[in-house]
Design an enzyme around this catalytic site. Structure first.
Site, PDB file in Angstrom:
ATOM      1  N   PHE A 195     -11.464  -6.441  14.439  1.00 63.42           N
ATOM      2  CA  PHE A 195     -10.544  -6.670  13.715  1.00 63.42           C
ATOM      3  C   PHE A 195      -9.925  -5.604  12.650  1.00 63.42           C
ATOM      4  O   PHE A 195     -11.132  -5.260  11.934  1.00 63.42           O
ATOM      5  CB  PHE A 195     -10.803  -8.108  13.145  1.00 63.42           C
ATOM      6  CG  PHE A 195     -10.229  -8.665  12.048  1.00 63.42           C
ATOM      7  CD1 PHE A 195      -8.785  -9.259  12.600  1.00 63.42           C
ATOM      8  CD2 PHE A 195     -10.348  -8.722  10.891  1.00 63.42           C
ATOM      9  CE1 PHE A 195      -7.790  -9.598  11.600  1.00 63.42           C
ATOM     10  CE2 PHE A 195      -9.394  -9.347  10.075  1.00 63.42           C
ATOM     11  CZ  PHE A 195      -7.965  -9.722  10.450  1.00 63.42           C
ATOM     12  N   GLN A 196      -8.923  -5.306  12.481  1.00 64.29           N
ATOM     13  CA  GLN A 196      -8.127  -4.367  11.444  1.00 64.29           C
ATOM     14  C   GLN A 196      -8.951  -3.137  11.677  1.00 64.29           C
ATOM     15  O   GLN A 196      -9.179  -2.621  10.632  1.00 64.29           O
ATOM     16  CB  GLN A 196      -8.417  -5.128   9.811  1.00 64.29           C
ATOM     17  CG  GLN A 196      -7.670  -6.372   9.910  1.00 64.29           C
ATOM     18  CD  GLN A 196      -7.576  -6.704   8.358  1.00 64.29           C
ATOM     19  OE1 GLN A 196      -8.436  -6.507   7.670  1.00 64.29           O
ATOM     20  NE2 GLN A 196      -6.352  -7.423   7.993  1.00 64.29           N
TER      21      GLN A 196
ATOM     22  N   MET B 221      24.660   8.104   1.030  1.00 67.94           N
ATOM     23  CA  MET B 221      24.586   9.477   1.633  1.00 67.94           C
ATOM     24  C   MET B 221      24.734   9.524   3.142  1.00 67.94           C
ATOM     25  O   MET B 221      25.433  10.415   3.737  1.00 67.94           O
ATOM     26  CB  MET B 221      23.171   9.825   1.420  1.00 67.94           C
ATOM     27  CG  MET B 221      22.920  11.377   1.774  1.00 67.94           C
ATOM     28  SD  MET B 221      24.181  12.471   0.943  1.00 67.94           S
ATOM     29  CE  MET B 221      23.236  13.125  -0.430  1.00 67.94           C
TER      30      MET B 221
ATOM     31  N   LYS C  29     -17.427   0.194   6.469  1.00 69.29           N
ATOM     32  CA  LYS C  29     -18.069  -0.958   5.573  1.00 69.29           C
ATOM     33  C   LYS C  29     -19.424  -0.666   5.310  1.00 69.29           C
ATOM     34  O   LYS C  29     -20.116  -0.794   4.309  1.00 69.29           O
ATOM     35  CB  LYS C  29     -17.767  -2.195   5.989  1.00 69.29           C
ATOM     36  CG  LYS C  29     -18.191  -3.465   5.177  1.00 69.29           C
ATOM     37  CD  LYS C  29     -17.292  -4.527   5.302  1.00 69.29           C
ATOM     38  CE  LYS C  29     -17.612  -5.934   4.553  1.00 69.29           C
ATOM     39  NZ  LYS C  29     -16.939  -6.410   3.840  1.00 69.29           N
TER      40      LYS C  29
ATOM     41  N   GLU D   8       0.794  -1.122  -0.080  1.00 72.32           N
ATOM     42  CA  GLU D   8      -0.039   0.150  -0.057  1.00 72.32           C
ATOM     43  C   GLU D   8       0.969   1.351   0.061  1.00 72.32           C
ATOM     44  O   GLU D   8       0.477   2.208  -0.470  1.00 72.32           O
ATOM     45  CB  GLU D   8      -0.868  -0.106   1.209  1.00 72.32           C
ATOM     46  CG  GLU D   8      -2.077  -1.082   0.846  1.00 72.32           C
ATOM     47  CD  GLU D   8      -1.742  -2.469   1.584  1.00 72.32           C
ATOM     48  OE1 GLU D   8      -0.583  -2.663   2.193  1.00 72.32           O
ATOM     49  OE2 GLU D   8      -2.633  -3.210   1.653  1.00 72.32           O
TER      50      GLU D   8
HETATM   51  C1  LIG Z   1      12.663   5.463   4.710  1.00 68.61           C
HETATM   52  C2  LIG Z   1      14.123   5.800   4.811  1.00 68.61           C
HETATM   53  N1  LIG Z   1      14.963   5.326   5.689  1.00 68.61           N
HETATM   54  C3  LIG Z   1      15.965   5.964   5.899  1.00 68.61           C
HETATM   55  C4  LIG Z   1      16.562   7.022   5.514  1.00 68.61           C
HETATM   56  C5  LIG Z   1      17.667   7.829   5.780  1.00 68.61           C
HETATM   57  N2  LIG Z   1      18.711   7.591   4.467  1.00 68.61           N
HETATM   58  C6  LIG Z   1      18.658   8.584   3.388  1.00 68.61           C
HETATM   59  S1  LIG Z   1      19.763   8.231   2.297  1.00 68.61           S
HETATM   60  C7  LIG Z   1      19.936   6.771   2.682  1.00 68.61           C
HETATM   61  C8  LIG Z   1      20.832   5.837   2.097  1.00 68.61           C
HETATM   62  C9  LIG Z   1      20.255   5.359   0.787  1.00 68.61           C
HETATM   63  O1  LIG Z   1      21.092   4.268   0.251  1.00 68.61           O
HETATM   64  P1  LIG Z   1      20.800   3.955  -1.472  1.00 68.61           P
HETATM   65  O2  LIG Z   1      19.529   3.771  -1.738  1.00 68.61           O
HETATM   66  O3  LIG Z   1      21.930   3.205  -1.703  1.00 68.61           O
HETATM   67  O4  LIG Z   1      21.626   5.461  -2.027  1.00 68.61           O
HETATM   68  P2  LIG Z   1      23.024   6.177  -1.966  1.00 68.61           P
HETATM   69  O5  LIG Z   1      22.884   7.144  -1.209  1.00 68.61           O
HETATM   70  O6  LIG Z   1      23.858   5.101  -1.792  1.00 68.61           O
HETATM   71  O7  LIG Z   1      23.015   6.616  -3.461  1.00 68.61           O
HETATM   72  C10 LIG Z   1      19.375   6.625   3.884  1.00 68.61           C
HETATM   73  C11 LIG Z   1      19.471   5.396   4.733  1.00 68.61           C
HETATM   74  C12 LIG Z   1      15.630   7.460   4.610  1.00 68.61           C
HETATM   75  N3  LIG Z   1      15.927   8.826   3.756  1.00 68.61           N
HETATM   76  N4  LIG Z   1      14.428   6.938   4.015  1.00 68.61           N
END
Ligand SMILES: Cc1ncc(C[n+]2csc(CCOP(=O)(O)OP(=O)(O)O)c2C)c(N)n1
Ligand SMILES: [Mg+2]
Lengths: 564, 168
Positions: free
Chosen positions: A114-115, A478, A164, A52
């Site tokens: 439920f739900q 990042m 519902k 979802e």
């Molecule tokens: C849902 C979620 N969880 C954690 C983060 C924190 N976060 C920001 S960038 C990142 C790394 C993303 O890794 P990747 O997809 O391999 O991208 P890269 O930076 O290596 O290009 C994380 C964990 C986020 N932005 N969103």
């Protein structure tokens, strides 16, 4: 004559059709079977995602690419809670989405049935508005209001929670022509008294800067913005959300501003004497240290949302109004003005900016490993800048923003405000559904792509020729970059260990998988991927510890950039 | 905020007309908590129009914060109107119920003080009197201060309600 009664579930379909909806994204469950039953008997197209959250992101991507309202339908309880990240992302980026959730029958609400979950309570702070429909008599009106609120003013997601028994109940339904809300009246027309002040400041300015945001794209004002900037001969920068609002091929374009903005855009913002901010909200990723932002500038701020104005930054000329209408009016006023020989007047300012561009361009060093920037640059070249680019979150997102030069609005689809990993693939699905004839690419990271990878199933089911470009650095890049720069290279939990073989994963779904490990293979791989008429995952094994530059450390003035 | 004026923090009485529906109070209160603003007091009741309720809310902040609060409240779909009484002439009242220890030797004094503050005894127990007092916040604070040495068991305050004054 006896009036004919309509079932609630049918009223929902009727309102969707009245609102011009032809496609919705969703996932069925017990609490929404009645709606799905009606759906099967209607001509509406339903795209079933595999989760979802992805259904909301897809509706969001659909809205961003088409400019229409995206619609999403899910069941109660877990179906509803799974939508929350998607809703929050749409909320942060002001994307018009209507989310319909099923709910337990009204007599069970509050009984821990439920739900059952209080999704209206949960999403109150991350929706523009939400409704719990308590009787079938209210259903048509509330749905109409939901659509009206979602796309008018500053757009945003609206959730309608439908028990519902409301779907099963019947009432005499007469379509509502016009929605009337006494407490909701967005201001589209700018206060005309403010406009001459803008003209005056433009005439006095020596170093003006136009600063555009997502509001320009949302109000479909790119044409007006371009005309405006060219007319006053001012350079243009934009936020992440504003990319594509102004053609990147234009000589007045400076690139993006902010934490990963270009050197010339960030320096221009601190040197300019007039900043014309259109459809922005001065987010902290843009301003850096607020007190040091645009210190020499008078700021004109045009935005439809009065709460955006003077929230973070004090401005000289606030204008509450629709970006498109306001720019149109300004352009008309400017047509009658003698602005002098702007070519000469602006020459010193523009040539300084050109110098910054020459000395400190966006750059990376080529090596014998693949540079992620190179992949994006090649992608831009080989798609002639015409693709719709969805992104995941992290370095991949920033490189897409920096190196894919967008010439048109609605082509860059990214989770800006929330920065929600897992956004890209489902958003690409929504964009591809909205624009079946366009090339849609998800620029992804190896981490993010795994957050909604199950959507490859949706891609295959609906035969969507989406291209996924993974910039595979083996890291949550990042976060690793922050650890490298600010935490003494302590790479705590940011290695992506045991990632799947993305080529075989593509194949397992019935898509095509390609891999490049050397710079020489990049072009070949992209060409092959783009010419494949079905879904492709391209796995680019890139330099592991590449960083995104420029970078402004969090909380620092945006002129204090770390450069390559 | 990067401007230095308007930074004096003041108490503001906001009076809001809102749709009389479930969940509206939660939207208003949730806005305050979500953005880190504090509510000092809050009163809600129906108006003469049963579809409309009035929320009277006291909050503290400088002009910039208050401007932001008012704009954000106006943005809520169920908020019809927001008035800030700080800039205008208004009447303000609050009611408190006070349970004060009523030792036999103190009873006369309690009644005398109640008289001065136009307070009434609304419940009499063997050990405690419950007094009702109405006025602005300052008057109530003064009354409580006087009663404190006698021993206050508990108090309940309504929070401020207010209306703009009519032109004379
Ligand atoms: C849902 C979620 N969880 C954690 C983060 C924190 N976060 C920001 S960038 C990142 C790394 C993303 O890794 P990747 O997809 O391999 O991208 P890269 O930076 O290596 O290009 C994380 C964990 C986020 N932005 N969103
Ligand atoms: Mg990565």
């Amino acid at each position: 004559m006896r009036k004919i009664k309509t079932k609630g579930a049918k009223i929902i379909i009727d309102v969707l059709r009245e609102e011009g909806v032809d496609t919705l994204f969703g996932y069925p469950g017990g609490a929404v079977i009645d709606i799905y039953d009606q759906l099967a008997k209607s001509d509406l197209r339903h795209i079933m995602t595999r989760h979802e959250q992805a259904a909301v992101h897809a509706a969001d991507g659909y809205a961003r690419a088409s400019g229409k309202v995206g619609v999403c339908l899910v069941t109660s309880g877990p179906g509803a809670t799974n939508t929350v990240s998607g809703i929050a992302s749409a909320y942060m980026d002001s994307i018009p989405v209507v989310v319909l959730t099923g709910q337990v029958p009204t007599q069970l609400i509050g009984n821990d049935a439920f739900q059952e979950v209080d999704i209206v309570g949960i999403t109150r702070p991350c929706t523009k508005h939400n409704y719990l429909v308590k009787s079938v008599e209210d259903l048509g009106r509330m749905l109409k209001e939901a659509f009206h609120i979602a796309h008018s003013g500053r757009p945003g997601p609206v959730l309608v929670d439908i028990p519902k028994d409301v779907m099963q109940g019947s009432t005499v339904y007469t379509p509502i022509k016009e929605v009337q809300l006494k407490s909701y009246n967005p201001t589209y027309e700018p206060n005309v008294k403010q406009l001459p002040k803008v003209i005056k400041l433009i005439k006095e300015a020596r170093k003006p800067l136009v600063f555009a945001g997502g509001g320009v794209i949302l109000s479909k004002a790119s044409k007006e913005l371009t005309e405006f900037a060219r007319k006053i001969h001012a350079p243009v920068t934009s936020t992440l959300m504003g990319l594509g609002a102004y053609p990147a091929g234009d000589p007045l374009w400076l690139g993006m501003i902010g934490m990963h903005g270009t050197y010339r855009a960030n320096i221009s913002s601190s040197e300019c004497d007039l900043m014309i901010a259109v459809g922005v909200r001065f987010d902290d990723r843009v301003t850096g240290k607020v007190d040091a932002f645009a210190p020499h500038a008078q700021i004109i701020h045009i935005d439809i949302d009065p709460t955006s104005i003077r929230k973070n930054i004090s401005v000289s000329v606030p204008i509450v109004g629709d970006c498109k209408i306001t720019l149109e009016k300004l352009n008309r006023l400017l047509a009658d003005e003698d602005l002098g020989d702007l070519g000469t007047i602006r020459a010193p300012w523009l040539s300084r900016i050109d110098q910054w561009k020459a000395t400190k361009p966006l750059a990376y060093e080529q090596r014998d490993t693949i540079k992620p920037q190179f992949v994006v640059e090649k992608l831009w070249e080989l798609t002639k800048g015409q693709a719709i680019i969805a992104t995941e979150v992290g370095q991949n997102q920033m490189w897409a923003a920096q190196y894919y030069h967008f010439d048109q609005p609605n082509h860059f689809i990214t989770s800006g405000g929330l920065g929600c990993m897992g956004f890209g693939l489902p958003a690409a699905i929504g964009a591809q559904i909205a624009c079946p004839d366009k090339l849609v690419v998800d620029v992804a990271g190896d981490g993010s792509i795994q957050m909604n990878i199950q959507e490859m199933g949706t891609v295959m089911q609906y035969k969507l020729p989406i291209k996924v470009v993974i910039l595979n650095n083996g890291y949550l890049g990042m976060v690793r970059q922050w650890q490298q720069l600010f935490y003494d290279c302590c790479y705590s939990c940011t290695q992506m260990i045991e990632a799947p073989d993305f080529v075989r994963l593509a194949e397992a779904y019935g898509a095509v998988g390609l891999r490049a490990t050397k710079p020489a293979e990049v072009e070949k791989t992209i060409k092959k991927g783009l010419s494949t008429p079905k879904a492709v995952i391209m796995d680019f094994v890139v330099e592991r510890e590449e960083c995104v530059y420029p970078m402004v450390p969090s909380g620092k003035p945006i002129t204090e950039m770390l450069l390559v | 905020m990067n401007n230095n004026h308007n930074q004096e923090s003041r108490r503001h009485i906001l009076s809001m007309l809102v749709d009389n529906q479930p969940g509206v109070l939660s939207r208003v209160a949730g806005f305050f908590s979500g953005r880190g603003f504090n509510i000092d007091s809050l009163c809600v009741s129906e108006t003469t129009d049963p579809l409309v309720s009035r929320i009277t809310l006291v909050a503290e902040g400088d002009m910039n914060i208050l401007e932001q609060i008012k704009k954000q409240l106006n943005k809520l779909i169920n908020v019809i109107k927001v008035m800030d009484f700080t800039e205008t002439d208004y009447v303000q009242r609050e009611t408190a119920l006070v349970k004060v220890r009523a030792k036999p030797e103190n009873r006369a004094e309690i009644l005398r003080m109640a008289d001065i503050f136009r307070s009434r005894v609304v419940d009499v127990g063997t050990e405690f009197y419950t007094l009702e007092v109405t006025g602005d916040g300052g008057k109530i604070n003064a009354f409580l201060k006087l009663l404190k040495p006698l021993g206050i068991k508990e108090i309940a305050r309504t929070g401020a309600v207010a209306l703009a004054r009519e032109r004379k």
